[in-house]
Write an enzyme that holds these catalytic residues in place. Sequence first.
Site, mmCIF file in Angstrom:
data_model
loop_
_atom_site.group_PDB
_atom_site.id
_atom_site.type_symbol
_atom_site.label_atom_id
_atom_site.label_comp_id
_atom_site.label_asym_id
_atom_site.label_seq_id
_atom_site.Cartn_x
_atom_site.Cartn_y
_atom_site.Cartn_z
ATOM 1 N N ASN A 138 -5.217 12.273 0.500
ATOM 2 C CA ASN A 138 -4.547 11.477 1.501
ATOM 3 C C ASN A 138 -5.753 11.033 2.462
ATOM 4 O O ASN A 138 -6.094 10.760 2.463
ATOM 5 C CB ASN A 138 -3.531 12.135 2.141
ATOM 6 C CG ASN A 138 -2.106 11.736 2.762
ATOM 7 O OD1 ASN A 138 -1.740 10.882 1.321
ATOM 8 N ND2 ASN A 138 -1.958 11.784 3.675
ATOM 9 N N LYS A 139 -4.576 10.010 3.110
ATOM 10 C CA LYS A 139 -5.782 9.269 4.301
ATOM 11 C C LYS A 139 -6.350 10.074 5.020
ATOM 12 O O LYS A 139 -6.065 11.049 5.402
ATOM 13 C CB LYS A 139 -3.860 8.890 4.916
ATOM 14 C CG LYS A 139 -4.915 7.832 6.520
ATOM 15 C CD LYS A 139 -5.286 6.610 5.706
ATOM 16 C CE LYS A 139 -4.592 5.430 4.915
ATOM 17 N NZ LYS A 139 -6.123 4.653 3.677
ATOM 18 N N ARG A 173 0.624 -1.168 0.617
ATOM 19 C CA ARG A 173 0.163 0.220 0.356
ATOM 20 C C ARG A 173 0.772 1.343 0.046
ATOM 21 O O ARG A 173 1.968 1.173 -0.291
ATOM 22 C CB ARG A 173 -0.666 -0.361 1.265
ATOM 23 C CG ARG A 173 -0.621 -0.403 2.567
ATOM 24 C CD ARG A 173 0.577 -0.369 3.191
ATOM 25 N NE ARG A 173 -0.032 1.233 3.612
ATOM 26 C CZ ARG A 173 1.502 2.727 3.533
ATOM 27 N NH1 ARG A 173 2.734 1.541 3.635
ATOM 28 N NH2 ARG A 173 1.125 3.526 3.435
ATOM 29 N N GLY A 174 0.178 2.090 -0.112
ATOM 30 C CA GLY A 174 0.822 3.576 -0.303
ATOM 31 C C GLY A 174 0.889 4.245 -1.664
ATOM 32 O O GLY A 174 1.754 3.068 -2.697
ATOM 33 N N ALA A 175 0.783 4.908 -1.846
ATOM 34 C CA ALA A 175 0.872 5.456 -3.546
ATOM 35 C C ALA A 175 1.842 5.116 -4.982
ATOM 36 O O ALA A 175 1.297 4.544 -5.750
ATOM 37 C CB ALA A 175 -0.053 6.678 -3.565
ATOM 38 N N GLN A 233 -1.781 2.310 9.861
ATOM 39 C CA GLN A 233 -0.303 2.482 9.472
ATOM 40 C C GLN A 233 0.631 3.199 9.841
ATOM 41 O O GLN A 233 1.422 2.930 9.822
ATOM 42 C CB GLN A 233 -0.530 3.377 8.096
ATOM 43 C CG GLN A 233 -1.565 2.653 6.854
ATOM 44 C CD GLN A 233 -3.085 3.032 6.909
ATOM 45 O OE1 GLN A 233 -3.485 3.362 7.734
ATOM 46 N NE2 GLN A 233 -3.232 2.714 5.837
ATOM 47 N N ASP A 242 -1.867 11.083 -2.357
ATOM 48 C CA ASP A 242 -2.469 9.838 -3.460
ATOM 49 C C ASP A 242 -2.607 10.398 -4.680
ATOM 50 O O ASP A 242 -2.617 9.786 -5.899
ATOM 51 C CB ASP A 242 -3.478 8.939 -2.176
ATOM 52 C CG ASP A 242 -3.379 7.892 -1.246
ATOM 53 O OD1 ASP A 242 -2.878 8.825 -1.035
ATOM 54 O OD2 ASP A 242 -2.725 6.934 -1.399
ATOM 55 N N ARG A 300 -6.568 -1.072 -6.864
ATOM 56 C CA ARG A 300 -8.115 0.523 -6.453
ATOM 57 C C ARG A 300 -8.086 2.007 -6.218
ATOM 58 O O ARG A 300 -7.167 1.868 -8.072
ATOM 59 C CB ARG A 300 -6.877 0.777 -4.793
ATOM 60 C CG ARG A 300 -6.156 -0.606 -3.932
ATOM 61 C CD ARG A 300 -5.177 -0.030 -2.910
ATOM 62 N NE ARG A 300 -5.981 1.115 -1.496
ATOM 63 C CZ ARG A 300 -5.396 1.555 -1.053
ATOM 64 N NH1 ARG A 300 -4.451 1.093 -0.303
ATOM 65 N NH2 ARG A 300 -6.491 1.428 0.073
HETATM 66 O O1 MRU Z 1 -4.594 3.332 2.210
HETATM 67 P P1 MRU Z 1 -3.650 3.345 2.268
HETATM 68 O O2 MRU Z 1 -2.565 2.649 2.921
HETATM 69 O O3 MRU Z 1 -2.612 2.959 0.329
HETATM 70 O O4 MRU Z 1 -3.142 5.169 2.349
HETATM 71 C C1 MRU Z 1 -1.187 5.449 2.476
HETATM 72 C C2 MRU Z 1 -1.476 7.093 2.464
HETATM 73 O O5 MRU Z 1 -2.755 7.728 2.383
HETATM 74 C C3 MRU Z 1 -0.408 7.852 2.079
HETATM 75 O O6 MRU Z 1 -0.383 9.216 3.514
HETATM 76 C C4 MRU Z 1 -0.094 8.001 0.712
HETATM 77 O O7 MRU Z 1 -0.806 7.442 -0.041
HETATM 78 C C5 MRU Z 1 1.504 8.639 0.670
HETATM 79 S S1 MRU Z 1 2.188 7.345 0.499
HETATM 80 C C6 MRU Z 1 3.783 8.160 0.105
#
Ligand code: MRU
Length: 374
Positions: free
Chosen positions: A276-277, A70-72, A225, A266, A114
């Site tokens: 973002n999250k 996970r993470g963009a 996370q 994201d 996703r």
């Molecule tokens: O749902 P996730 O864990 O994929 O969400 C991740 C985030 O929101 C991060 O803050 C974002 O992707 C930046 S990662 C460098």
Amino acid sequence: MNSTKESSSPAPSFGGSAAHSTLSIDTVALRWHGSSLELLDQRLLPAQEHWITLEGACGVAQCIQDMVVRGAPAIGISAAYGVALAARHAENESGAGDWKAEIKQAICELSASRPTAVNLFWALQRMERVFHACGSLGEAQKRLADEAVAIHQEDLAGNLAMADHALEAMGLSAGTSTPISVLTHCNTGALATGGYGTALGVIRRLHETKLLKQVYADETRPWLQGSRLTAWELMREGISVTLNADGAAAAILAAGEVRWIIVGADRVTANGDVANKIGTYSLAVLARYHNVGFMVVAPSSTVDMSLASGVEIPIEERDGIEVREIRGIPLAPEGVSVFNPVFDVTPANLIDLIVTEKGVVRNPNSTAMQALFG
Ligand code: MRU
């Protein structure tokens, strides 16, 4: 085919490339071996370091959907390797005659994994352009693998550049500035990227240059996370971190020690709005109230100039079970209705800096975004 094994993480692996071999990052989310991709199962951290081996795009898409990775940026890189795997194994799956259909199908499956992080679609478009230029399966196998490795390497290099830009934009320099405390949300580190990290990369750099006093890490409900990944990643690198419940952020800011809130993204739209999250938006409101800087750190692959503003960003909603339970333990009455959007949109006017590898946008709006990304 999936197989698993448990091991600790070596330096970023690009299947033999020596790029950035001097970086001392102990944490990686993915390892490329040419005919297979290994993903560190982030669902099991911090209790277990368990690697999943994938040899096909379908398995990679499933791992993205299930948040093994996970993470963009890490999602985009994994998807690119997924396309490379589809080419590599196309002949076995459907005979050399159908290799194009096999790769198209892989791109389609990966793009449905996703919806919010635009890095996924950016990476797949890059892979698709290379795919369309290939005249034979052999050429596609080589060029798609090379392109995926390039996407991975560029992401890591971009993270290092963003850390430089961020320190400069904050007006901090090693040896002369006083160390600062910062607060972060979610996980934006080596686990979420090609290595080093975006927001967490800036925090790493503050630590490396002795400019970091303390990191406060929001635990980041509901998937945690912050507690499961960020606290783990920082502690194993000896970076001083204090974990806090999301609801404690206001009290931490009110105490006056934190100078910057530093988060990832994201998707960033043409007017500077940032998805973002979930919980990021409330932090930006708090930062403005308490006169604390609010910085977004993201590679240009996260910028989506095709969307005018944040209202157009598709926001993923995940199963309510993520809020109702943790690992099978009920946290709420059975059957309670749950609202579980996993991202929110922070309006541009609450953001002080958007830091990318291409440069920094201060007080983002359409004109400033156009100047850097138009
Ligand atoms: O749902 P996730 O864990 O994929 O969400 C991740 C985030 O929101 C991060 O803050 C974002 O992707 C930046 S990662 C460098």
